[in-house]
Design a protein around this motif. Structure first.
Motif, PDB file in Angstrom:
ATOM      1  N   SER A   6      23.609 -37.748 -44.244  1.00 33.78           N
ATOM      2  CA  SER A   6      24.695 -36.892 -43.759  1.00 33.78           C
ATOM      3  C   SER A   6      24.187 -35.950 -42.679  1.00 33.78           C
ATOM      4  CB  SER A   6      25.292 -36.081 -44.914  1.00 33.78           C
ATOM      5  OG  SER A   6      26.246 -35.166 -44.420  1.00 33.78           O
ATOM      6  N   GLU A   7      24.395 -36.350 -41.445  1.00 36.22           N
ATOM      7  CA  GLU A   7      23.985 -35.539 -40.298  1.00 36.22           C
ATOM      8  C   GLU A   7      24.585 -34.132 -40.394  1.00 36.22           C
ATOM      9  OE1 GLU A   7      24.110 -35.914 -35.434  1.00 36.22           O
ATOM     10  OE2 GLU A   7      25.848 -36.624 -36.567  1.00 36.22           O
ATOM     11  N   TYR A   8      25.837 -34.051 -40.815  1.00 36.19           N
ATOM     12  CA  TYR A   8      26.543 -32.776 -40.901  1.00 36.19           C
ATOM     13  C   TYR A   8      25.860 -31.850 -41.905  1.00 36.19           C
ATOM     14  CZ  TYR A   8      30.568 -29.622 -40.737  1.00 36.19           C
ATOM     15  OH  TYR A   8      31.378 -28.530 -40.550  1.00 36.19           O
ATOM     16  N   GLU A   9      25.626 -32.345 -43.102  1.00 33.43           N
ATOM     17  CA  GLU A   9      25.033 -31.512 -44.148  1.00 33.43           C
ATOM     18  C   GLU A   9      23.622 -31.077 -43.768  1.00 33.43           C
ATOM     19  OE1 GLU A   9      24.303 -32.364 -48.748  1.00 33.43           O
ATOM     20  OE2 GLU A   9      26.382 -32.047 -48.144  1.00 33.43           O
ATOM     21  N   ILE A  10      22.851 -31.987 -43.225  1.00 29.19           N
ATOM     22  CA  ILE A  10      21.474 -31.665 -42.832  1.00 29.19           C
ATOM     23  C   ILE A  10      21.477 -30.593 -41.744  1.00 29.19           C
ATOM     24  CG2 ILE A  10      19.383 -32.565 -41.757  1.00 29.19           C
ATOM     25  CD1 ILE A  10      20.233 -35.334 -43.073  1.00 29.19           C
ATOM     26  N   ALA A  11      22.266 -30.794 -40.711  1.00 24.39           N
ATOM     27  CA  ALA A  11      22.296 -29.840 -39.594  1.00 24.39           C
ATOM     28  C   ALA A  11      22.714 -28.448 -40.055  1.00 24.39           C
ATOM     29  CB  ALA A  11      23.235 -30.344 -38.506  1.00 24.39           C
ATOM     30  N   HIS A  12      23.718 -28.388 -40.916  1.00 27.63           N
ATOM     31  CA  HIS A  12      24.206 -27.085 -41.368  1.00 27.63           C
ATOM     32  C   HIS A  12      23.242 -26.394 -42.327  1.00 27.63           C
ATOM     33  CE1 HIS A  12      28.305 -26.401 -39.779  1.00 27.63           C
ATOM     34  NE2 HIS A  12      28.198 -27.691 -39.492  1.00 27.63           N
ATOM     35  N   HIS A  13      22.412 -27.144 -43.033  1.00 31.35           N
ATOM     36  CA  HIS A  13      21.563 -26.511 -44.043  1.00 31.35           C
ATOM     37  C   HIS A  13      20.105 -26.348 -43.646  1.00 31.35           C
ATOM     38  CE1 HIS A  13      24.326 -25.455 -47.194  1.00 31.35           C
ATOM     39  NE2 HIS A  13      25.067 -26.426 -46.676  1.00 31.35           N
ATOM     40  N   GLN A  14      19.698 -26.872 -42.508  1.00 32.49           N
ATOM     41  CA  GLN A  14      18.327 -26.618 -42.074  1.00 32.49           C
ATOM     42  C   GLN A  14      18.117 -25.130 -41.791  1.00 32.49           C
ATOM     43  OE1 GLN A  14      17.635 -29.479 -38.918  1.00 32.49           O
ATOM     44  NE2 GLN A  14      16.519 -30.769 -40.351  1.00 32.49           N
ATOM     45  N   SER A  15      19.090 -24.486 -41.164  1.00 33.27           N
ATOM     46  CA  SER A  15      18.947 -23.054 -40.884  1.00 33.27           C
ATOM     47  C   SER A  15      18.938 -22.248 -42.189  1.00 33.27           C
ATOM     48  CB  SER A  15      20.049 -22.567 -39.948  1.00 33.27           C
ATOM     49  OG  SER A  15      21.323 -22.713 -40.546  1.00 33.27           O
ATOM     50  N   HIS A  16      19.754 -22.660 -43.158  1.00 35.12           N
ATOM     51  CA  HIS A  16      19.739 -21.988 -44.466  1.00 35.12           C
ATOM     52  C   HIS A  16      18.378 -22.180 -45.140  1.00 35.12           C
ATOM     53  CE1 HIS A  16      24.009 -21.081 -44.356  1.00 35.12           C
ATOM     54  NE2 HIS A  16      24.268 -22.338 -44.091  1.00 35.12           N
ATOM     55  N   GLY A  17      17.818 -23.375 -45.009  1.00 40.06           N
ATOM     56  CA  GLY A  17      16.502 -23.647 -45.570  1.00 40.06           C
ATOM     57  C   GLY A  17      15.435 -22.763 -44.952  1.00 40.06           C
ATOM     58  N   ARG A  18      15.487 -22.604 -43.636  1.00 40.12           N
ATOM     59  CA  ARG A  18      14.521 -21.726 -42.963  1.00 40.12           C
ATOM     60  C   ARG A  18      14.664 -20.287 -43.471  1.00 40.12           C
ATOM     61  NH1 ARG A  18      16.110 -24.957 -38.564  1.00 40.12           N
ATOM     62  NH2 ARG A  18      14.418 -26.344 -37.942  1.00 40.12           N
ATOM     63  N   LYS A  19      15.911 -19.810 -43.583  1.00 45.10           N
ATOM     64  CA  LYS A  19      16.142 -18.446 -44.094  1.00 45.10           C
ATOM     65  C   LYS A  19      15.618 -18.292 -45.517  1.00 45.10           C
ATOM     66  CE  LYS A  19      20.240 -17.640 -41.326  1.00 45.10           C
ATOM     67  NZ  LYS A  19      21.715 -17.655 -41.332  1.00 45.10           N
ATOM     68  N   ALA A  20      15.642 -19.376 -46.286  1.00 48.22           N
ATOM     69  CA  ALA A  20      15.162 -19.337 -47.673  1.00 48.22           C
ATOM     70  C   ALA A  20      13.641 -19.479 -47.765  1.00 48.22           C
ATOM     71  CB  ALA A  20      15.841 -20.435 -48.488  1.00 48.22           C
ATOM     72  N   GLY A  21      12.973 -19.700 -46.629  1.00 45.44           N
ATOM     73  CA  GLY A  21      11.518 -19.759 -46.628  1.00 45.44           C
ATOM     74  C   GLY A  21      10.894 -21.114 -46.392  1.00 45.44           C
ATOM     75  N   LEU A  22      11.708 -22.128 -46.104  1.00 47.30           N
ATOM     76  CA  LEU A  22      11.151 -23.450 -45.805  1.00 47.30           C
ATOM     77  C   LEU A  22      10.622 -23.475 -44.377  1.00 47.30           C
ATOM     78  CD1 LEU A  22      13.914 -25.693 -47.395  1.00 47.30           C
ATOM     79  CD2 LEU A  22      11.608 -25.302 -48.269  1.00 47.30           C
ATOM     80  N   THR A  23       9.469 -24.099 -44.207  1.00 49.36           N
ATOM     81  CA  THR A  23       8.893 -24.244 -42.874  1.00 49.36           C
ATOM     82  C   THR A  23       9.444 -25.503 -42.204  1.00 49.36           C
ATOM     83  OG1 THR A  23       7.050 -25.605 -43.631  1.00 49.36           O
ATOM     84  CG2 THR A  23       6.741 -23.186 -43.707  1.00 49.36           C
ATOM     85  N   ASP A  24       9.266 -25.599 -40.909  1.00 53.75           N
ATOM     86  CA  ASP A  24       9.690 -26.812 -40.201  1.00 53.75           C
ATOM     87  C   ASP A  24       8.959 -28.034 -40.744  1.00 53.75           C
ATOM     88  OD1 ASP A  24      11.527 -25.481 -38.605  1.00 53.75           O
ATOM     89  OD2 ASP A  24      10.131 -25.232 -36.931  1.00 53.75           O
ATOM     90  N   GLU A  25       7.700 -27.854 -41.119  1.00 52.39           N
ATOM     91  CA  GLU A  25       6.921 -28.953 -41.689  1.00 52.39           C
ATOM     92  C   GLU A  25       7.527 -29.404 -43.028  1.00 52.39           C
ATOM     93  OE1 GLU A  25       2.170 -29.945 -42.058  1.00 52.39           O
ATOM     94  OE2 GLU A  25       2.826 -27.915 -42.537  1.00 52.39           O
ATOM     95  N   GLN A  26       7.960 -28.454 -43.842  1.00 52.99           N
ATOM     96  CA  GLN A  26       8.603 -28.795 -45.113  1.00 52.99           C
ATOM     97  C   GLN A  26       9.962 -29.462 -44.887  1.00 52.99           C
ATOM     98  OE1 GLN A  26       8.289 -24.820 -46.827  1.00 52.99           O
ATOM     99  NE2 GLN A  26       7.016 -25.663 -48.485  1.00 52.99           N
ATOM    100  N   LEU A  27      10.714 -28.960 -43.920  1.00 51.76           N
ATOM    101  CA  LEU A  27      12.007 -29.585 -43.608  1.00 51.76           C
ATOM    102  C   LEU A  27      11.809 -31.045 -43.205  1.00 51.76           C
ATOM    103  CD1 LEU A  27      13.744 -26.696 -41.636  1.00 51.76           C
ATOM    104  CD2 LEU A  27      14.333 -27.519 -43.928  1.00 51.76           C
ATOM    105  N   ALA A  28      10.777 -31.318 -42.423  1.00 51.75           N
ATOM    106  CA  ALA A  28      10.488 -32.698 -42.018  1.00 51.75           C
ATOM    107  C   ALA A  28      10.055 -33.527 -43.218  1.00 51.75           C
ATOM    108  CB  ALA A  28       9.417 -32.717 -40.930  1.00 51.75           C
ATOM    109  N   ALA A  29       9.318 -32.922 -44.131  1.00 48.79           N
ATOM    110  CA  ALA A  29       8.854 -33.647 -45.316  1.00 48.79           C
ATOM    111  C   ALA A  29      10.010 -33.992 -46.249  1.00 48.79           C
ATOM    112  CB  ALA A  29       7.797 -32.821 -46.056  1.00 48.79           C
ATOM    113  N   VAL A  30      10.997 -33.117 -46.359  1.00 48.93           N
ATOM    114  CA  VAL A  30      12.186 -33.434 -47.164  1.00 48.93           C
ATOM    115  C   VAL A  30      12.892 -34.622 -46.536  1.00 48.93           C
ATOM    116  CG1 VAL A  30      14.436 -32.629 -47.952  1.00 48.93           C
ATOM    117  CG2 VAL A  30      12.497 -31.082 -48.025  1.00 48.93           C
ATOM    118  N   ALA A  31      12.937 -34.654 -45.220  1.00 51.04           N
ATOM    119  CA  ALA A  31      13.635 -35.725 -44.507  1.00 51.04           C
ATOM    120  C   ALA A  31      13.017 -37.084 -44.758  1.00 51.04           C
ATOM    121  CB  ALA A  31      13.648 -35.430 -43.008  1.00 51.04           C
ATOM    122  N   ASP A  32      11.706 -37.168 -44.728  1.00 51.82           N
ATOM    123  CA  ASP A  32      11.084 -38.494 -44.841  1.00 51.82           C
ATOM    124  C   ASP A  32      10.402 -38.739 -46.183  1.00 51.82           C
ATOM    125  OD1 ASP A  32       8.596 -37.203 -44.651  1.00 51.82           O
ATOM    126  OD2 ASP A  32       8.371 -37.662 -42.529  1.00 51.82           O
ATOM    127  N   GLY A  33      10.458 -37.759 -47.079  1.00 49.81           N
ATOM    128  CA  GLY A  33       9.905 -37.957 -48.418  1.00 49.81           C
ATOM    129  C   GLY A  33       8.390 -38.004 -48.466  1.00 49.81           C
TER     130      GLY A  33
END
Length: 180
Positions: free
Chosen positions: A80-107
């Motif tokens: 879901s491109e929509y859900e991912i795009a809208h929640h990456q910024s929320h994830g960053r605010k919650a303390g996730l790093t860009d590296e972690q965001l990428a790791a969630v994406a590809d497992g």
């Protein structure tokens, strides 16, 4: 293209709908996200939708970081491109790093997450893909969360699974401001 009109305050058919638009504009980012503009075709249900979403976000004991990991896991499991795009910024605010965001994406890069985070990601993915989850996956998450948090996690995973299906059925498109 959305299968229903994307409404705005100007489209409100009665003066009774104006408070709903006041609420959306006060509680959500501006400009109004396409999901809310589409759901405005059913204003009573949109009002309830907002209440439930706000309670999940503002009244939960589940940490924002774990919540966003679950939501992003659902988004990636459903592509879901929509859900991912809208929640990456929320994830960053919650303390996730860009590296972690990428790791969630590809497992991959599970070493970037602690045991609780890995368990939440696995539970969200398993529930999304299989609906039912194994006792082992449940126990791995429950080892770190109390019963209330496990129910809140369950409702979060289910709510965002519902959201991707609503977006898919209605053909809700990602706003241009979120496109890379």
């Amino acid at each position: 293209m959305s299968r229903v009109p994307s409404l705005s305050r100007d489209d409100a058919v009665s003066v009774h709908q104006q408070p709903l638009w006041d609420r959306i504009e006060a509680e959500r980012k501006m400009p109004t996200a396409n999901i809310f503009r589409s759901l405005a075709n059913a204003p009573v249900l949109l009002d309830a939708f907002l209440s439930y979403a706000n309670a999940m976000r503002d009244s939960s004991l589940l940490s924002p970081k774990l919540r966003e990991l679950a939501i992003l896991s659902v988004g990636h499991a459903t592509d879901s491109e929509y859900e991912i795009a809208h929640h990456q910024s929320h994830g960053r605010k919650a303390g996730l790093t860009d590296e972690q965001l990428a790791a969630v994406a590809d497992g991959t890069s599970t070493e970037l997450f602690n045991d609780a985070e890995r368990a939440v990601i696995a539970l969200a993915r398993e529930s999304t893909v299989n609906v039912n989850v194994s006792d082992e996956s449940w126990a791995a998450a429950a080892k770190h969360l109390d019963d209330q948090q496990m129910v809140e996690l369950t409702l979060t995973i289910a709510w965002y699974n519902s959201g991707v299906r609503v977006m898919g059925l209605l053909g809700i498109e990602l706003e241009d401001s979120y496109r890379k």
